[in-house]
Design an enzyme around this catalytic site. Structure first.
Site, mmCIF file in Angstrom:
data_model
loop_
_atom_site.group_PDB
_atom_site.id
_atom_site.type_symbol
_atom_site.label_atom_id
_atom_site.label_comp_id
_atom_site.label_asym_id
_atom_site.label_seq_id
_atom_site.Cartn_x
_atom_site.Cartn_y
_atom_site.Cartn_z
ATOM 1 N N GLU A 296 31.009 50.148 89.815
ATOM 2 C CA GLU A 296 31.988 49.091 90.072
ATOM 3 C C GLU A 296 32.322 49.015 91.560
ATOM 4 O OE1 GLU A 296 34.888 47.657 86.678
ATOM 5 O OE2 GLU A 296 35.919 49.122 87.917
ATOM 6 N N HIS A 325 14.626 66.536 76.642
ATOM 7 C CA HIS A 325 13.858 66.180 75.454
ATOM 8 C C HIS A 325 13.976 64.695 75.145
ATOM 9 C CE1 HIS A 325 13.199 70.475 74.528
ATOM 10 N NE2 HIS A 325 14.359 70.599 75.161
ATOM 11 N N LYS A 439 35.807 37.997 82.079
ATOM 12 C CA LYS A 439 37.175 38.043 81.568
ATOM 13 C C LYS A 439 37.716 36.623 81.350
ATOM 14 C CE LYS A 439 41.423 39.553 83.515
ATOM 15 N NZ LYS A 439 41.995 40.364 84.593
HETATM 16 O O1 PA5 Z 1 38.445 50.536 88.447
HETATM 17 C C1 PA5 Z 1 39.043 49.557 88.061
HETATM 18 O O2 PA5 Z 1 39.831 48.942 88.781
HETATM 19 C C2 PA5 Z 1 38.875 49.052 86.649
HETATM 20 O O3 PA5 Z 1 37.884 49.714 85.961
HETATM 21 C C3 PA5 Z 1 40.176 49.195 85.890
HETATM 22 O O4 PA5 Z 1 40.518 50.544 85.782
HETATM 23 C C4 PA5 Z 1 40.077 48.597 84.498
HETATM 24 O O5 PA5 Z 1 39.575 47.297 84.548
HETATM 25 C C5 PA5 Z 1 41.446 48.567 83.842
HETATM 26 O O6 PA5 Z 1 42.343 47.857 84.643
HETATM 27 P P1 PA5 Z 1 43.894 48.015 84.490
HETATM 28 O O7 PA5 Z 1 44.290 49.368 84.978
HETATM 29 O O8 PA5 Z 1 44.488 46.942 85.313
HETATM 30 O O9 PA5 Z 1 44.204 47.867 83.043
#
Ligand code: PA5
Length: 472
Positions: A296, A325, A439
């Site tokens: 990410e 394996h 989203k």
């Molecule tokens: O790293 C990130 O920002 C995302 O993976 C968030 O942790 C995830 O989308 C959850 O978001 P939030 O904490 O706003 O619920």
């Protein structure tokens, strides 16, 4: 760093061309990157605690928070049989990784008297079978729910909150609010306002700490403390790794060297897959946590200056020895598109001696008198050798043992390495715009009343549906 807290080490020998029959990285390539690497380190240090680098200061600025977390954890332990994290992404992967690393491998299955805290469940997914399955074994009246969301707008988490708060009101009645702890932004988002209205105990995700960099703030510290984990040790480990990564010299800063090598591997040698391969069950979820952090943060289509880049190694996880394996054949003989990072544990917390036996079967008998530590170490050495012999880049992060301190070091090491990699690639490692489209489209499908969702709904309706001849 003091002796009782050994430092994790990074061995990059098998990344280097001289050890891979010419296929790996030439030290000159690292030297050529030295000034860029120094600039990356300078930039990260210059922005410490500011912008989205708030996480860099977490080892140092949480004394009061840690004390409050420990108090809350003691209360939860005294009162509840189950602690349920409702959160996803960065709010779920860190708590799971630290729990598996530092508690019993079958923690939830131990009798309560043998556990340092309540059972821990981390409910990230919204598979419709999942919540019911949890409720079958962990009823609300004996559970504390920790709702974790920075934005307070994450549909998965907030839908879980709606389900659980509804059940608590119906089944617990007065005082249901004491079954919920909120972990969220101090001022923004729905959850902080809901928490204020309902009077939930609340912990703050500090400014500048994004989801995937949040394990060392209340997001990770609260669940860990509830389960009896030494959270001060985690933070001390992170501080120790921070101290070990202050040098601008790429050859003297382990997280910077790791980033530089991955940068060269990906950008120059097209090794666009990064396999995280712990040889320890306790570190299995650490690989999941790393995969999110790396994917990410670094999967970006433009640089900070707007140039098209489409950067990012694809992280993938495996487990040693299990995946010898399953995946190793591909790693040794498939495309030259991978870097393998081994996580090696030098001293396991338990030992499993192998008894003598089967004297007539030499292939079995030779194992007698050895231990599972020896066997797993030999298999890791064998795999690293096989990869090296096949000209495949691999590196090893060595943990002298798995404890709160070394896990804190490891978390901070990967976070720093990710930040350096972002600098080297000149991308914003702290946003996630690519997640947004999916989203918005899913909210549009669900009929969200907001204007942008209505527009998206219209756009989607105008998109041709799947053609019958392509659906079998
Ligand atoms: O790293 C990130 O920002 C995302 O993976 C968030 O942790 C995830 O989308 C959850 O978001 P939030 O904490 O706003 O619920």
């Amino acid at each position: 760093m003091q002796d009782q807290y050994p430092r994790i080490r990074l061995d990059v020998s098998n990344m280097m061309a001289e050890n891979l029959g010419g296929r790996g990285i030439n030290p000159n390539a690292v030297d050529r990157l030295a000034s860029m690497a120094a600039a990356a380190q300078t930039a990260v240090q210059a922005q410490r605690g500011a912008g989205w680098l708030g996480w860099t200061e977490l080892p140092y600025n949480q004394d009061d928070v840690v004390a409050r977390i420990e108090e809350a954890a003691a209360r939860v332990r005294a009162r509840f049989a189950n602690f349920v994290v409702l959160g996803i992404g960065g709010s779920a992967l860190g708590p799971q990784a630290v729990q598996l690393a530092l508690n019993h491998l079958h923690y939830n299955d131990l009798p309560a008297a043998k556990r340092p805290g309540p059972r821990l469940f981390v409910e990230d997914n919204i598979d419709p079978e999942r919540m019911g399955a949890l409720l079958d074994i962990a009823p609300p009246h004996e559970s504390c729910y920790c709702v974790i969301t920075k934005s307070g707008a994450t549909a998965e988490t907030m839908s879980q909150y709606l389900i659980i708060s509804d059940l608590l009101k119906a089944q617990v009645g007065e005082g249901w609010q004491r079954h919920i702890i909120a972990v969220t932004d101090a001022a923004h988002g729905n959850l902080v306002q809901i928490a204020r209205t309902e009077g939930f105990e609340t912990f703050v995700i500090p400014d500048g700490v994004g989801g995937r960099f949040s394990e060392l703030c209340p997001v990770g510290l609260l669940p860990a403390a509830v389960c009896g984990i030494d959270i001060r040790g985690l933070l001390a480990g992170a501080a120790a790794m921070d101290a070990a990564c202050h040098d601008v010299d790429v050859w003297r800063n382990p997280a910077l060297l790791a980033a530089a090598l991955q940068y060269i591997a990906a950008q120059e040698l097209r090794a666009n897959i990064h396999v995280m391969l712990p040889y320890a069950d306790s570190l299995r979820c650490m690989a999941d946590w790393f995969c999110q952090l790396w994917a990410e943060s670094l999967g970006k289509n433009i640089t900070r200056r707007g140039a098209v880049i489409h950067a990012g190694q694809t992280p993938t996880k495996a487990l040693g020895v299990t995946d010898q394996h399953s995946q190793l054949q591909l790693y040794t003989e498939g495309p030259f598109d991978k870097v393998v990072t081994f996580l090696k544990v030098e001293n396991f917390r338990r030992e499993q001696p192998i008894p003598h036996g089967c004297a007539d079967f030499a292939d079995v008998a030779f194992l007698g008198g050895k231990t599972h530590s020896q066997l797993i170490a030999a298999e890791l050495a064998g795999t690293a050798y096989a990869l090296r012999r096949a000209g495949r880049m691999n590196q090893t992060i060595i943990l002298p043992r798995v404890d709160a301190h070394t896990v804190g070091q490891l978390l901070y090491f990967f976070e720093l390495c990710t930040a350096y990699m972002g600098e080297l690639l000149d991308i914003d490692a702290f946003n996630q715009p690519g997640v947004e489209e999916s989203k918005i489209a899913s909210f549009a499908v669900l009929g969200h009343p907001g204007e942008k969702y209505a527009k998206k709904r219209q756009e989607m309706q105008q998109t041709p549906a799947a053609q019958a001849r392509y659906v079998l």
